[in-house]
Design a protein around this motif. Structure first.
Motif, PDB file in Angstrom:
ATOM      1  N   GLY A  64       0.820  -1.215   0.000  1.00 26.24           N
ATOM      2  CA  GLY A  64       0.000   0.000   0.000  1.00 26.24           C
ATOM      3  C   GLY A  64       0.849   1.259   0.000  1.00 26.24           C
ATOM      4  N   GLN A  69      -1.841   1.096  -3.176  1.00 23.57           N
ATOM      5  CA  GLN A  69      -3.085   0.329  -3.037  1.00 23.57           C
ATOM      6  C   GLN A  69      -3.731   0.730  -1.711  1.00 23.57           C
ATOM      7  N   SER A  70      -4.504   1.796  -1.766  1.00 24.66           N
ATOM      8  CA  SER A  70      -4.976   2.473  -0.556  1.00 24.66           C
ATOM      9  C   SER A  70      -6.203   3.306  -0.897  1.00 24.66           C
ATOM     10  N   CYS A 102     -12.613   0.418  -3.511  1.00 23.89           N
ATOM     11  CA  CYS A 102     -11.906  -0.856  -3.312  1.00 23.89           C
ATOM     12  C   CYS A 102     -11.886  -1.651  -4.611  1.00 23.89           C
ATOM     13  N   ILE A 107      -8.940  -4.071  -3.990  1.00 16.88           N
ATOM     14  CA  ILE A 107      -8.899  -4.273  -2.541  1.00 16.88           C
ATOM     15  C   ILE A 107     -10.196  -4.970  -2.147  1.00 16.88           C
ATOM     16  N   ILE A 144      -8.253   2.055   4.102  1.00 16.41           N
ATOM     17  CA  ILE A 144      -7.776   0.673   3.932  1.00 16.41           C
ATOM     18  C   ILE A 144      -6.497   0.718   3.111  1.00 16.41           C
ATOM     19  N   PHE A 145      -5.482  -0.002   3.547  1.00 17.20           N
ATOM     20  CA  PHE A 145      -4.278  -0.082   2.715  1.00 17.20           C
ATOM     21  C   PHE A 145      -3.687  -1.483   2.762  1.00 17.20           C
ATOM     22  N   ALA A 146      -2.908  -1.782   1.720  1.00 20.05           N
ATOM     23  CA  ALA A 146      -2.300  -3.106   1.600  1.00 20.05           C
ATOM     24  C   ALA A 146      -1.083  -3.173   2.509  1.00 20.05           C
ATOM     25  N   THR A 147      -1.060  -4.146   3.407  1.00 15.64           N
ATOM     26  CA  THR A 147       0.023  -4.244   4.395  1.00 15.64           C
ATOM     27  C   THR A 147       1.035  -5.338   4.065  1.00 15.64           C
ATOM     28  N   TYR A 159      -4.435  -6.801   4.220  1.00 11.32           N
ATOM     29  CA  TYR A 159      -4.847  -5.390   4.283  1.00 11.32           C
ATOM     30  C   TYR A 159      -5.184  -5.027   5.720  1.00 11.32           C
TER      31      TYR A 159
END
Ligand SMILES: *Cc1c(COP(=O)(O)O)cnc(C)c1O
Length: 361
Positions: A64, A69-70, A102, A107, A144-147, A159
């Motif tokens: 993210g 990607q957020s 999303c 996402i 929301i973000f990709a972790t 995420y």
């Protein structure tokens, strides 16, 4: 009715409430004590929890952060003027829009009802953080973000969803006067086929440099134009834009490059209910210039959750100033501002069913 639900809550030891300057609230200077966290892993959103607000621990290769990607949302909880009850304004719209954002960013979206429950639970815990003055609110920011830590450009498989809340003042008080706007004919916010309709991080990072340049030239905001010709109005900063020409109010149509604002939709509904002609269509800078010259451009205003409705004084487009008449007590933008806040604070009947209450037993 919102449930405060079965989400585990860990309360903070020492609240920051007493040290918060509620007399001079800006936008995002102060935050409430808690946040809601939720993780997506193994194909589902898991273990929502409310905990003290603190820095997150994030993998330095989190997808993210590297590849954007957020996605995020913004909505407000208001206090009822007479009954003190907590009101969310059209949270279903924000939840649906988050799902749409999303989808555009690959996402996994939380179910809208689930998200509204989580928001309501956090707001119930943070009830004392909702300011009481007309026009003030607790701003709620789901993100929301990709972790997942990885280097490949691909959708992540982990995420985090975080919801934070911030008591905010009446945005317009920061300006106290109609905005001076620059129509941006060089940089572009969104192009057809891009991500303009999604509330996604990259859209905002890309606007910082043009915003900085406009500010250094003395402007308050940018009017974004279409990416192909820079000849059609799109939106003003983080607000949708409206023009009143004679007795018709016009806003650019949702073409995929414009963020579908909840306030925009509410403004269009109210205007129709008031019998005012309201049209969503493409509008060119040439048409706005003509309307200025013939003195038919009566009002320009922006609309968004943060500011509600803000009058615009003028828009500089190349060598010409597109200019509205000075705001008056019976301007449509003033009526919209007052009416939306009256609904949000429960001062008038909610005939459109826009309010969702949050009850704290
Ligand atoms: C959030 C946002 C808006 C306003 O949407 P609301 O739902 O009314 O708050 C308009 N334009 C952009 C670019 C935005 O990010």
């Amino acid at each position: 009715m919102a449930k405060t639900g079965n989400i585990p809550v860990t309360l903070i030891d020492k609240s920051a409430h007493a040290e918060t300057a509620f007399d001079s609230l800006g936008f995002g200077d102060a935050f409430s004590d808690h946040m809601l966290l939720c993780d997506w892993a193994d194909g589902e959103w898991k273990s929502p929890r409310i905990v003290p607000r603190e820095p997150l621990k994030v993998d330095p290769a989190a997808l993210g952060l590297h590849y954007g990607q957020s996605v995020f949302e913004g909505l407000k909880a208001y206090r009822g003027t007479a009954d003190n009850r907590i009101r969310l304004f059209r949270p279903d719209r924000n939840a649906q829009r988050l799902a749409a954002s999303c989808n555009r960013l690959c996402i996994p979206a939380p179910a809208p009802d689930q998200l509204i429950d989580w928001i309501s639970s956090l707001v119930a815990v943070e009830a004392k953080w909702i300011p009481e003055k007309f026009g003030e609110a607790l701003y709620i920011r789901p993100m929301i973000f990709a972790t997942e830590g990885h280097l490949a450009v691909r959708p992540a498989n982990q995420y985090t969803l975080v919801i934070v809340a911030a008591p905010v003042g009446q945005y317009f008080a920061q300006y106290g006067r109609p905005l001076r706007v620059k129509a941006e004919d060089r940089y572009t916010r969104a192009t057809s086929g891009g991500t303009g309709a999604a509330k996604t991080a990259g859209n905002y990072g890309a606007t910082l440099k043009p915003m900085f340049e406009a500010a250094s030239q003395g402007f308050d905001q940018i009017l974004w134009l279409d990416g192909d010709e820079h000849a059609f109005a799109e939106e003003a900063g983080q607000m949708n834009i409206f023009f009143r020409i004679g007795n018709e109010v016009i806003t650019p149509e949702l073409s995929g490059t414009i963020l579908p604002g909840v306030t925009r939709d509410s403004v269009l509904s109210l205007l129709k209910q008031w019998g005012i002609k309201a049209t969503a269509r493409r509008i060119s800078m040439a048409e706005l210039r003509k309307a200025t010259e013939s003195e038919n451009l009566l009002e320009i205003f922006g609309a968004g959750t943060a500011a509600v409705v803000v009058p615009v004084d003028s828009i500089q487009y190349q060598d010409f100033d597109i200019r509205a008449r000075p705001p008056s007590a019976n301007s449509i933008s003033q009526r919209l501002f007052q009416s939306l806040l009256a609904i949000q604070h429960g001062q008038v009947d909610d005939t459109n069913n826009w309010i969702q209450f949050v009850d704290t037993e």
